[in-house]
Motif scaffolding. Structure first.
Motif, mmCIF file in Angstrom:
data_model
loop_
_atom_site.group_PDB
_atom_site.id
_atom_site.type_symbol
_atom_site.label_atom_id
_atom_site.label_comp_id
_atom_site.label_asym_id
_atom_site.label_seq_id
_atom_site.Cartn_x
_atom_site.Cartn_y
_atom_site.Cartn_z
ATOM 1 N N UNK A 214 -49.417 -56.907 12.849
ATOM 2 C CA UNK A 214 -49.635 -55.585 12.300
ATOM 3 C C UNK A 214 -51.050 -55.500 11.770
ATOM 4 N N UNK A 215 -51.493 -54.298 11.570
ATOM 5 C CA UNK A 215 -52.803 -54.109 10.945
ATOM 6 C C UNK A 215 -52.689 -52.988 9.925
ATOM 7 N N UNK A 216 -53.562 -53.042 8.915
ATOM 8 C CA UNK A 216 -53.604 -52.053 7.839
ATOM 9 C C UNK A 216 -55.069 -51.787 7.506
ATOM 10 N N UNK A 217 -55.342 -50.575 7.038
ATOM 11 C CA UNK A 217 -56.703 -50.212 6.654
ATOM 12 C C UNK A 217 -56.775 -50.018 5.145
ATOM 13 N N UNK B 195 -52.696 -58.951 10.619
ATOM 14 C CA UNK B 195 -51.807 -60.014 10.162
ATOM 15 C C UNK B 195 -50.883 -60.475 11.277
ATOM 16 N N UNK B 196 -50.710 -61.783 11.356
ATOM 17 C CA UNK B 196 -49.639 -62.369 12.150
ATOM 18 C C UNK B 196 -48.644 -62.923 11.145
ATOM 19 N N UNK B 197 -47.396 -62.512 11.260
ATOM 20 C CA UNK B 197 -46.364 -62.885 10.299
ATOM 21 C C UNK B 197 -45.342 -63.807 10.945
ATOM 22 N N UNK B 198 -44.744 -64.672 10.109
ATOM 23 C CA UNK B 198 -43.629 -65.470 10.610
ATOM 24 C C UNK B 198 -42.336 -64.662 10.482
ATOM 25 N N UNK B 199 -41.208 -65.250 10.822
ATOM 26 C CA UNK B 199 -39.929 -64.538 10.839
ATOM 27 C C UNK B 199 -39.515 -64.030 9.463
ATOM 28 N N UNK B 200 -40.004 -64.668 8.394
ATOM 29 C CA UNK B 200 -39.663 -64.247 7.038
ATOM 30 C C UNK B 200 -40.682 -63.273 6.440
ATOM 31 N N UNK C 181 -49.452 -55.715 19.383
ATOM 32 C CA UNK C 181 -48.840 -56.699 20.266
ATOM 33 C C UNK C 181 -49.473 -58.063 19.991
ATOM 34 N N UNK C 182 -48.835 -59.107 20.457
ATOM 35 C CA UNK C 182 -49.402 -60.452 20.326
ATOM 36 C C UNK C 182 -50.761 -60.528 21.023
ATOM 37 N N UNK C 183 -50.862 -59.879 22.164
ATOM 38 C CA UNK C 183 -52.112 -59.894 22.923
ATOM 39 C C UNK C 183 -53.230 -59.195 22.165
ATOM 40 N N UNK C 184 -52.916 -58.076 21.525
ATOM 41 C CA UNK C 184 -53.933 -57.360 20.741
ATOM 42 C C UNK C 184 -54.408 -58.221 19.573
ATOM 43 N N UNK C 185 -53.472 -58.877 18.885
ATOM 44 C CA UNK C 185 -53.863 -59.738 17.770
ATOM 45 C C UNK C 185 -54.736 -60.881 18.274
ATOM 46 N N UNK C 186 -54.338 -61.544 19.358
ATOM 47 C CA UNK C 186 -55.101 -62.680 19.895
ATOM 48 C C UNK C 186 -56.511 -62.272 20.291
ATOM 49 N N UNK D 141 -58.371 -59.863 18.981
ATOM 50 C CA UNK D 141 -59.156 -59.687 17.752
ATOM 51 C C UNK D 141 -59.407 -61.041 17.091
ATOM 52 N N UNK D 142 -58.389 -61.913 17.066
ATOM 53 C CA UNK D 142 -58.516 -63.256 16.479
ATOM 54 C C UNK D 142 -59.650 -64.027 17.170
ATOM 55 N N UNK D 143 -59.620 -64.062 18.485
ATOM 56 C CA UNK D 143 -60.630 -64.816 19.229
ATOM 57 C C UNK D 143 -62.027 -64.273 18.987
ATOM 58 N N UNK D 144 -62.177 -62.944 18.963
ATOM 59 C CA UNK D 144 -63.474 -62.328 18.696
ATOM 60 C C UNK D 144 -63.958 -62.678 17.287
ATOM 61 N N UNK D 145 -63.081 -62.553 16.308
ATOM 62 C CA UNK D 145 -63.463 -62.810 14.917
ATOM 63 C C UNK D 145 -63.849 -64.273 14.708
ATOM 64 N N UNK D 146 -63.039 -65.186 15.231
ATOM 65 C CA UNK D 146 -63.352 -66.615 15.064
ATOM 66 C C UNK D 146 -64.676 -66.964 15.725
ATOM 67 N N UNK D 147 -64.907 -66.426 16.922
ATOM 68 C CA UNK D 147 -66.158 -66.702 17.626
ATOM 69 C C UNK D 147 -67.354 -66.192 16.821
#
Length: 104
Positions: free
Chosen positions: A1-4, A14-19, A80-85, A87-93
């Motif tokens: 999910x994302x929030x502004x 955010x990537x969240x676990x099951x809880x 989606x998982x793909x959308x998060x990944x 953004x994650x890859x871009x940010x980490x790089x």
């Protein structure tokens, strides 16, 4: 999910676990969406255990502590998982490249 968060002009991803606990978090600031954090809970714990927490925090930041069910005042948007990944890859790089340029 994302929030502004308009007070700081920051998008939180955010990537969240099951809880509902944050396991990875990204923060992008301003109109250029500059990455200011891209933290993994697992990496944070490993850095803490290795005595390198300050180094990890200064480079990648940390993750939110309460579970998502306890958050107030946010309007989460699904990702989606793909959308998060993507953004994650871009940010980490970008964070890693910035640190290398600055000699960190």
């Amino acid at each position: 999910m994302r929030c502004y968060w308009d007070e700081e002009d920051v998008w939180f991803y955010f990537e969240l676990d099951a809880e509902g606990w944050v396991i990875r978090q990204i923060e992008l600031q301003g109109p250029e969406l500059t990455p200011i954090a891209a933290a993994s809970l697992l990496e944070w714990q490993q850095a803490r255990d290795a005595g390198r927490l300050a180094e990890y925090d200064s480079m990648f930041g940390g993750t939110a502590e309460p579970s998502a069910s306890e958050w107030e005042g946010h309007d989460p948007q699904p990702l989606t998982c793909e959308e998060f990944e993507e953004v994650w890859n871009m940010a980490r790089r970008q964070i890693t490249e910035r640190a290398a340029r600055n000699g960190s």
